[in-house]
Design a protein around this motif. Structure first.
Motif, PDB file in Angstrom:
ATOM      1  N   GLY A   1      10.807   0.122  -7.528  1.00 24.46           N
ATOM      2  CA  GLY A   1      10.487  -0.606  -6.405  1.00 24.46           C
ATOM      3  C   GLY A   1       9.083  -0.717  -7.309  1.00 24.46           C
ATOM      4  N   LEU A   2       8.144   0.014  -7.673  1.00 26.65           N
ATOM      5  CA  LEU A   2       6.597  -0.698  -8.433  1.00 26.65           C
ATOM      6  C   LEU A   2       7.331  -1.536  -9.527  1.00 26.65           C
ATOM      7  CD1 LEU A   2       5.525   3.451  -8.701  1.00 26.65           C
ATOM      8  CD2 LEU A   2       4.798   0.958  -7.555  1.00 26.65           C
ATOM      9  N   GLN A   3       8.327  -0.974 -10.124  1.00 29.01           N
ATOM     10  CA  GLN A   3       8.791  -2.163 -11.556  1.00 29.01           C
ATOM     11  C   GLN A   3       9.159  -3.961 -11.202  1.00 29.01           C
ATOM     12  OE1 GLN A   3      12.527  -0.492 -12.458  1.00 29.01           O
ATOM     13  NE2 GLN A   3      11.391  -1.323 -15.350  1.00 29.01           N
ATOM     14  N   GLY A   4       8.237  -3.726  -9.557  1.00 30.31           N
ATOM     15  CA  GLY A   4       8.528  -5.197  -9.016  1.00 30.31           C
ATOM     16  C   GLY A   4       7.073  -6.149  -8.571  1.00 30.31           C
ATOM     17  N   ALA A   5       6.097  -4.709  -8.911  1.00 28.36           N
ATOM     18  CA  ALA A   5       4.499  -5.153  -8.459  1.00 28.36           C
ATOM     19  C   ALA A   5       3.972  -6.111 -10.460  1.00 28.36           C
ATOM     20  CB  ALA A   5       4.020  -4.366  -8.702  1.00 28.36           C
ATOM     21  N   HIS A   6       3.109  -6.752 -10.251  1.00 27.47           N
ATOM     22  CA  HIS A   6       2.699  -7.860 -10.812  1.00 27.47           C
ATOM     23  C   HIS A   6       1.458  -6.716 -11.830  1.00 27.47           C
ATOM     24  CE1 HIS A   6       3.201 -12.058 -10.416  1.00 27.47           C
ATOM     25  NE2 HIS A   6       4.155 -11.836 -11.255  1.00 27.47           N
TER      26      HIS A   6
ATOM     27  N   PHE B   1       0.696  -1.330   0.241  1.00 24.41           N
ATOM     28  CA  PHE B   1      -0.064   0.264  -0.292  1.00 24.41           C
ATOM     29  C   PHE B   1       0.828   1.149  -0.090  1.00 24.41           C
ATOM     30  CE2 PHE B   1      -3.733  -2.171   0.198  1.00 24.41           C
ATOM     31  CZ  PHE B   1      -3.794  -2.846   1.237  1.00 24.41           C
ATOM     32  N   HIS B   2       0.462   2.421  -0.955  1.00 26.44           N
ATOM     33  CA  HIS B   2       1.200   3.676  -0.874  1.00 26.44           C
ATOM     34  C   HIS B   2       0.450   4.490  -0.032  1.00 26.44           C
ATOM     35  CE1 HIS B   2       4.533   1.235  -3.628  1.00 26.44           C
ATOM     36  NE2 HIS B   2       3.622   0.998  -3.837  1.00 26.44           N
ATOM     37  N   GLY B   3       0.693   4.649   0.738  1.00 24.79           N
ATOM     38  CA  GLY B   3       0.139   6.271   1.060  1.00 24.79           C
ATOM     39  C   GLY B   3       0.831   7.834   0.854  1.00 24.79           C
TER      40      GLY B   3
ATOM     41  N   VAL C   1      -4.675   9.045   2.590  1.00 26.97           N
ATOM     42  CA  VAL C   1      -4.373   8.115   3.513  1.00 26.97           C
ATOM     43  C   VAL C   1      -2.460   8.712   4.266  1.00 26.97           C
ATOM     44  CG1 VAL C   1      -4.070   6.010   3.839  1.00 26.97           C
ATOM     45  CG2 VAL C   1      -5.845   5.885   3.002  1.00 26.97           C
ATOM     46  N   THR C   2      -2.898   8.690   5.939  1.00 30.96           N
ATOM     47  CA  THR C   2      -1.540   8.506   6.036  1.00 30.96           C
ATOM     48  C   THR C   2      -1.933   7.630   6.585  1.00 30.96           C
ATOM     49  OG1 THR C   2      -2.526   9.430   7.763  1.00 30.96           O
ATOM     50  CG2 THR C   2      -1.725  11.362   6.473  1.00 30.96           C
TER      51      THR C   2
ATOM     52  N   THR D   1       2.210  -3.996   3.364  1.00 29.19           N
ATOM     53  CA  THR D   1       2.926  -3.580   4.054  1.00 29.19           C
ATOM     54  C   THR D   1       3.034  -2.488   4.007  1.00 29.19           C
ATOM     55  OG1 THR D   1       4.692  -3.923   1.913  1.00 29.19           O
ATOM     56  CG2 THR D   1       5.109  -5.639   3.317  1.00 29.19           C
ATOM     57  N   TYR D   2       3.186  -1.450   4.125  1.00 33.66           N
ATOM     58  CA  TYR D   2       2.796   0.061   3.805  1.00 33.66           C
ATOM     59  C   TYR D   2       4.163   0.736   3.742  1.00 33.66           C
ATOM     60  CZ  TYR D   2       0.307   4.800   5.127  1.00 33.66           C
ATOM     61  OH  TYR D   2       0.009   6.139   4.478  1.00 33.66           O
ATOM     62  N   HIS D   3       3.829   1.669   2.658  1.00 34.98           N
ATOM     63  CA  HIS D   3       5.054   2.746   2.138  1.00 34.98           C
ATOM     64  C   HIS D   3       4.329   4.630   2.038  1.00 34.98           C
ATOM     65  CE1 HIS D   3       7.566  -0.657   1.397  1.00 34.98           C
ATOM     66  NE2 HIS D   3       5.465  -1.289   1.118  1.00 34.98           N
ATOM     67  N   ASP D   4       5.070   5.255   2.077  1.00 33.17           N
ATOM     68  CA  ASP D   4       4.647   6.654   2.436  1.00 33.17           C
ATOM     69  C   ASP D   4       6.289   7.372   1.741  1.00 33.17           C
ATOM     70  OD1 ASP D   4       4.643   7.309   5.896  1.00 33.17           O
ATOM     71  OD2 ASP D   4       6.215   6.641   4.668  1.00 33.17           O
ATOM     72  N   HIS D   5       6.212   6.941   0.004  1.00 32.45           N
ATOM     73  CA  HIS D   5       7.447   7.894  -0.525  1.00 32.45           C
ATOM     74  C   HIS D   5       7.483   9.580  -0.455  1.00 32.45           C
ATOM     75  CE1 HIS D   5      10.533   8.859  -3.208  1.00 32.45           C
ATOM     76  NE2 HIS D   5      10.714   8.022  -3.013  1.00 32.45           N
ATOM     77  N   PRO D   6       8.500  10.250  -0.341  1.00 36.77           N
ATOM     78  CA  PRO D   6       7.839  11.427  -0.515  1.00 36.77           C
ATOM     79  C   PRO D   6       7.141  12.122  -1.307  1.00 36.77           C
ATOM     80  CG  PRO D   6      10.046  10.801   0.431  1.00 36.77           C
ATOM     81  CD  PRO D   6       9.525   9.574  -0.434  1.00 36.77           C
TER      82      PRO D   6
END
Ligand SMILES: O=P(O)(O)OC[C@@]1(O)O[C@H](CO)[C@@H](O)[C@@H]1O
Ligand SMILES: [Mn+2]
Length: 449
Positions: free
Chosen positions: A360-365, A285-287, A297-298, A334-339
């Motif tokens: 990182g996103l390139q690793g997603a299906h 999840f990217h918040g 979402v934070t 997992t939760y991530h919040d890249h700037p």
């Protein structure tokens, strides 16, 4: 030099901007953003006594100073003052100030300062939310206060019946998930994808913070809402998931979140289905790393929503909450919040301005982008012809097979059939901004930066 015409690439249109008097961007900056700022000031003021109880005189000083900074911001906006560099020491301040210099360079040639009613709408709207963060950050001890918290929690509490209905549906699936053949998985996937799509209607920035919650079971209304989906690529999304699973085994699905409250529940239910059905091994999840666009979402909202669901006085809600907490503990979620998600960049800038995130996103299906702001960034918030191809509008942004699940709240839309926009405009002149229409828009091929 091959020009755009030869590459069949449309010429890149201008950014949406309040420069166009009467445009949706103009009305947003003239009317809606000042209202959002006023509500932010009210929220801080309403908590004055709490700040005093918690922090004494320091709390009162901070409350007064933060309100002063937000009032100054509102005045700068309403009088079209130049955009100012950020003065806090948050980690992304330099990136923001470099972006401002980039725009000063671009606009400098035309003599325009970078200002609210002359610069790209996407930039100045994102900048407003970052200035709200600056006003709080500069005033400890209330730096961590979320001026939008009350609106987000209210959206959750006022959607309880819909949440119960969704968790009951999910429980029904859990019982025999392992035996469901793909054709039945497809049906349930389609249902939960569309529930997540329409969960995006519950967004508070379009309503400038007015109450906006889901009252009835969202599953019952899907059939009635189907005609309002202008582009429906859900079968392509399914194929991307299943082909990934059949070739490499279940992989990772990334969900770039949008709003807290009911919309987040619809995303958590979809994510639960993806993992429990074996369509995905993990979900990322990217918040947002700060309060953003009123309802986004934070990390605090993400954790709070799972805790609230666990604590609910409803068997299937609390069972879902317990399961979701377990997914987080076990690392399936997992939760991530890249700037980068709280910067003003178009997503076609990501490969250069946030190479780590792009990689990182390139690793997603599959990457699901929720909501209107993400759509605006996917397409650069440019004034495209509606028949422009989605691939062209992405301008090279393709880290993985991706899908936008978006209700239309801003006047940028691509990938429509010839004549479709004209039909819609004849039926509903504000079709792009009324929030009644939606898209499930997919782009399959990947492209390396
Ligand atoms: O990303 P969401 O939450 O779906 O919608 C956010 C948003 O599109 O709503 C407003 C309407 O234009 C804009 O200020 C903002 O970009
Ligand atoms: Mn949002």
């Amino acid at each position: 030099m091959t020009d755009a015409a030869e590459l069949h690439m449309p010429t890149v249109p201008p950014s949406l901007s309040a420069k166009v008097v009467g445009s949706f961007a103009y009305l947003t900056i003239r009317d809606r953003l000042p209202t959002i700022l006023t509500k932010a000031v009210d929220s801080i003021h309403r908590n004055k006594d709490k700040f005093f109880e918690q922090y004494g005189e320091e709390g009162l000083r901070a409350e007064k100073a933060a309100i002063g900074l937000l009032s100054k911001l509102r005045n700068e906006m309403q009088t079209d003052k130049p955009v100012l560099a950020l003065s806090d020491e948050l980690e992304d301040a330099d990136a923001w100030n470099r972006y401002l210099q980039r725009h000063e360079g671009l606009q400098g040639d035309q003599g325009d300062p970078v200002s609210w009613f002359t610069s790209p709408w996407l930039y100045v709207e994102c900048y407003m939310y970052r200035r709200i963060q600056e006003a709080l950050w500069l005033n400890p001890p209330i730096s961590g206060y979320d001026v939008f918290n009350e609106a987000k929690t209210q959206s959750f509490f006022q959607s309880q019946r819909a949440v119960m209905a969704l968790c009951t549906y999910l429980e029904g699936l859990r019982k025999n998930m392992g035996e469901l053949p793909d054709n039945q998985l497809l049906e349930h996937f389609g249902t939960l994808l569309k529930v997540s799509l329409w969960g995006n209607k519950c967004d508070l920035s379009i309503s400038a913070g007015q109450e906006n919650s889901q009252k009835v079971s969202p599953i019952d209304s899907l059939a009635d809402l189907q005609p309002f989906i202008l582009v429906d690529d859900s079968s392509s999304v399914w194929s991307a998931l299943v082909s990934g699973r059949d070739q490499h085994g279940p992989g990772r699905v990334d969900i770039v979140l949008d709003n807290a409250g009911f919309e987040l529940i619809t995303d958590l239910v979809l994510a639960d289905f993806l993992v429990s059905s074996g369509l995905a091994l993990t979900v990322r999840f990217h918040g947002k790393s700060m309060p953003w666009f009123v309802s986004d979402v934070t990390a605090k909202d993400f954790q709070w929503t799972i805790q609230q669901t666990m604590a609910a006085n409803h068997m299937w809600m609390s069972k879902s909450g317990v399961q979701w907490q377990r997914y987080v503990r076990e690392g399936a979620w997992t939760y991530h919040d890249h700037p980068f998600w709280t910067q003003p960049h178009q997503f076609c800038d990501m490969a250069s301005d946030a190479a780590d995130l792009y990689a990182g996103l390139q690793g997603a299906h599959l990457v699901l982008f929720k909501g209107d702001l993400n759509y605006r960034k996917l397409t650069g918030d440019l004034d495209w012809e509606p028949t422009t191809g989605f691939a062209a509008a992405l301008q090279g942004f393709a880290p993985a097979p991706l899908c936008s699940l978006r209700t239309l709240k801003a006047n940028v839309q691509v990938g429509l059939r010839p004549g479709q926009a004209e039909e819609l405009a004849a039926r509903r002149p504000d079709w792009m901004t009324c929030g009644e229409y939606a898209v499930v828009q997919f782009h399959g091929p990947r492209s390396d930066p």
